[in-house]
Design a protein around this motif. Sequence first.
Motif, mmCIF file in Angstrom:
data_model
loop_
_atom_site.group_PDB
_atom_site.id
_atom_site.type_symbol
_atom_site.label_atom_id
_atom_site.label_comp_id
_atom_site.label_asym_id
_atom_site.label_seq_id
_atom_site.Cartn_x
_atom_site.Cartn_y
_atom_site.Cartn_z
ATOM 1 N N TYR A 1 0.838 -1.204 0.000
ATOM 2 C CA TYR A 1 0.000 0.000 0.000
ATOM 3 C C TYR A 1 0.867 1.246 0.000
ATOM 4 N N VAL A 2 0.264 2.334 -0.456
ATOM 5 C CA VAL A 2 0.955 3.616 -0.532
ATOM 6 C C VAL A 2 0.092 4.667 0.161
ATOM 7 N N LEU A 3 0.718 5.464 1.027
ATOM 8 C CA LEU A 3 0.029 6.596 1.644
ATOM 9 C C LEU A 3 0.740 7.878 1.212
ATOM 10 N N PHE A 4 -0.052 8.829 0.698
ATOM 11 C CA PHE A 4 0.477 10.131 0.295
ATOM 12 C C PHE A 4 0.197 11.147 1.387
ATOM 13 N N GLN A 5 1.158 12.052 1.605
ATOM 14 C CA GLN A 5 0.941 13.174 2.518
ATOM 15 C C GLN A 5 1.293 14.467 1.804
ATOM 16 N N SER A 6 0.461 15.484 2.062
ATOM 17 C CA SER A 6 0.621 16.756 1.366
ATOM 18 C C SER A 6 0.891 17.887 2.340
ATOM 19 N N TYR A 7 1.327 19.021 1.791
ATOM 20 C CA TYR A 7 1.695 20.172 2.619
ATOM 21 C C TYR A 7 0.515 20.808 3.345
ATOM 22 N N ASP A 8 -0.714 20.524 2.887
ATOM 23 C CA ASP A 8 -1.885 21.073 3.591
ATOM 24 C C ASP A 8 -2.422 20.102 4.637
ATOM 25 N N GLY A 9 -1.709 18.994 4.883
ATOM 26 C CA GLY A 9 -2.161 18.026 5.872
ATOM 27 C C GLY A 9 -3.047 16.937 5.285
ATOM 28 N N TYR A 10 -3.378 17.062 3.991
ATOM 29 C CA TYR A 10 -4.224 16.062 3.330
ATOM 30 C C TYR A 10 -3.465 14.751 3.184
ATOM 31 N N THR A 11 -4.206 13.644 3.299
ATOM 32 C CA THR A 11 -3.616 12.329 3.027
ATOM 33 C C THR A 11 -4.589 11.535 2.171
ATOM 34 N N THR A 12 -4.068 10.599 1.390
ATOM 35 C CA THR A 12 -4.924 9.643 0.695
ATOM 36 C C THR A 12 -4.109 8.380 0.420
ATOM 37 N N GLU B 1 4.681 7.035 1.269
ATOM 38 C CA GLU B 1 5.150 5.979 2.162
ATOM 39 C C GLU B 1 4.569 4.625 1.782
ATOM 40 N N PHE B 2 5.451 3.652 1.664
ATOM 41 C CA PHE B 2 5.045 2.296 1.314
ATOM 42 C C PHE B 2 4.903 1.478 2.587
ATOM 43 N N SER B 3 3.822 0.665 2.658
ATOM 44 C CA SER B 3 3.630 -0.116 3.870
ATOM 45 C C SER B 3 2.935 -1.442 3.564
ATOM 46 N N ALA B 4 2.947 -2.316 4.564
ATOM 47 C CA ALA B 4 2.299 -3.624 4.422
ATOM 48 C C ALA B 4 0.813 -3.516 4.719
ATOM 49 N N GLN B 5 0.446 -2.496 5.556
ATOM 50 C CA GLN B 5 -0.951 -2.306 5.933
ATOM 51 C C GLN B 5 -1.531 -1.084 5.235
ATOM 52 N N ASP B 6 -2.780 -1.196 4.885
ATOM 53 C CA ASP B 6 -3.486 -0.082 4.293
ATOM 54 C C ASP B 6 -3.895 0.905 5.391
ATOM 55 N N ARG B 7 -3.709 2.191 5.143
ATOM 56 C CA ARG B 7 -4.127 3.210 6.115
ATOM 57 C C ARG B 7 -4.993 4.229 5.412
ATOM 58 N N PRO B 8 -6.279 4.285 5.770
ATOM 59 C CA PRO B 8 -7.190 5.197 5.068
ATOM 60 C C PRO B 8 -6.790 6.652 5.248
ATOM 61 N N GLY B 9 -7.009 7.453 4.222
ATOM 62 C CA GLY B 9 -6.634 8.860 4.227
ATOM 63 C C GLY B 9 -7.764 9.773 4.684
ATOM 64 N N PHE B 10 -7.621 11.057 4.371
ATOM 65 C CA PHE B 10 -8.524 12.094 4.888
ATOM 66 C C PHE B 10 -9.993 11.832 4.555
ATOM 67 N N TRP B 11 -10.307 11.636 3.275
ATOM 68 C CA TRP B 11 -11.712 11.405 2.898
ATOM 69 C C TRP B 11 -12.106 9.963 3.145
ATOM 70 N N GLU B 12 -11.136 9.064 3.079
ATOM 71 C CA GLU B 12 -11.446 7.638 3.270
ATOM 72 C C GLU B 12 -11.956 7.375 4.685
ATOM 73 N N VAL B 13 -11.523 8.162 5.678
ATOM 74 C CA VAL B 13 -12.069 7.976 7.028
ATOM 75 C C VAL B 13 -13.375 8.757 7.216
ATOM 76 N N ARG B 14 -13.776 9.515 6.210
ATOM 77 C CA ARG B 14 -14.996 10.320 6.322
ATOM 78 C C ARG B 14 -16.066 9.843 5.358
ATOM 79 N N GLY B 15 -16.120 8.571 5.121
ATOM 80 C CA GLY B 15 -17.237 8.005 4.363
ATOM 81 C C GLY B 15 -16.989 7.775 2.889
ATOM 82 N N TYR B 16 -15.796 8.175 2.414
ATOM 83 C CA TYR B 16 -15.507 7.923 1.006
ATOM 84 C C TYR B 16 -14.907 6.540 0.833
ATOM 85 N N HIS B 17 -15.079 6.004 -0.379
ATOM 86 C CA HIS B 17 -14.673 4.629 -0.685
ATOM 87 C C HIS B 17 -13.162 4.450 -0.487
ATOM 88 N N ASN B 18 -12.744 3.254 -0.120
ATOM 89 C CA ASN B 18 -11.302 3.035 0.034
ATOM 90 C C ASN B 18 -10.609 2.941 -1.319
#
Length: 221
Positions: free
Chosen positions: A131-142, A193-210
């Motif tokens: 899995y891949v997690l992106f982080q942005s300068y405004d604090g957004y993640t996906t 960031e690459f990881s073994a576990q999926d980590r939901p991002g900003f909208w993904e924890v707020r009801g948007y599809h994974n």
Amino acid sequence: MSEDDIPEPAAREKLLRAKEKWADEGRLLTGRPDLGRVNRLPPGQRLVTNWPVLDLGAQPAISPERWRLRVGGLVDAPLILNLEQFLQLPQSEMVSDIHCVTAWSRYDNHWQGVATQTLLALVKPKPEARYVLFQSYDGYTTNVALEVFAADNALLAHHWEGVPLSREHGGPVRVVIPDWYFWKSPKWVTRIEFSAQDRPGFWEVRGYHNEGDPWKEERYS
Ligand SMILES: Nc1nc2c(c(=O)[nH]1)N[C@H]1C(S)=C(S)[C@@H](COP(=O)(O)O)O[C@H]1N2
Ligand SMILES: [Mo]
């Protein structure tokens, strides 16, 4: 807006509530997915010729001098690049359509940047990385799965239609993953960031599809 500006808490809360309500109500779902991608326009979308701006309300001012890209986690060769070094990587040009979950689509966007496959060849994810997690300068993640990140039409873009990507659209560098709804394409990206576990991002924890396949109408979870 200066880089220190953050949106009025009340306005930001209002935006979040509105979007969460859409997710709760299943707004915009037609119930007619286009699994064969028969149509170029995914179900429930309408075509626009402008390019709407959508974000959390804060558009960080990241000067070319200050921008950094950090790629780490489960990789053999983590890296930190400044913009000059990033521009020295092998460059790609791609043309793709944008599909935003708020139902606008924009065809034939010309991008220049670094293909995610180029980046993968450099950092070499370990076999456990899925899995891949992106982080942005405004604090957004996906978040996306590794195979989605690795799609041959995905890139880290710094030019659009031949001009440097504007601040409002995520310049100096944003991710573009055209196969999925545009909330999976982070603006002002700074960390991957690459990881073994999926980590939901900003909208993904707020009801948007994974995931976020527009032809399957994967708008909400
Ligand atoms: N850093 C960051 N990236 C982001 C967002 C955001 O709020 N912050 N919003 C996402 C959403 S919901 C959409 S639809 C697109 C909008 O990109 P645009 O403003 O260039 O059209 O950016 C995505 N990437
Ligand atoms: Mo969006």
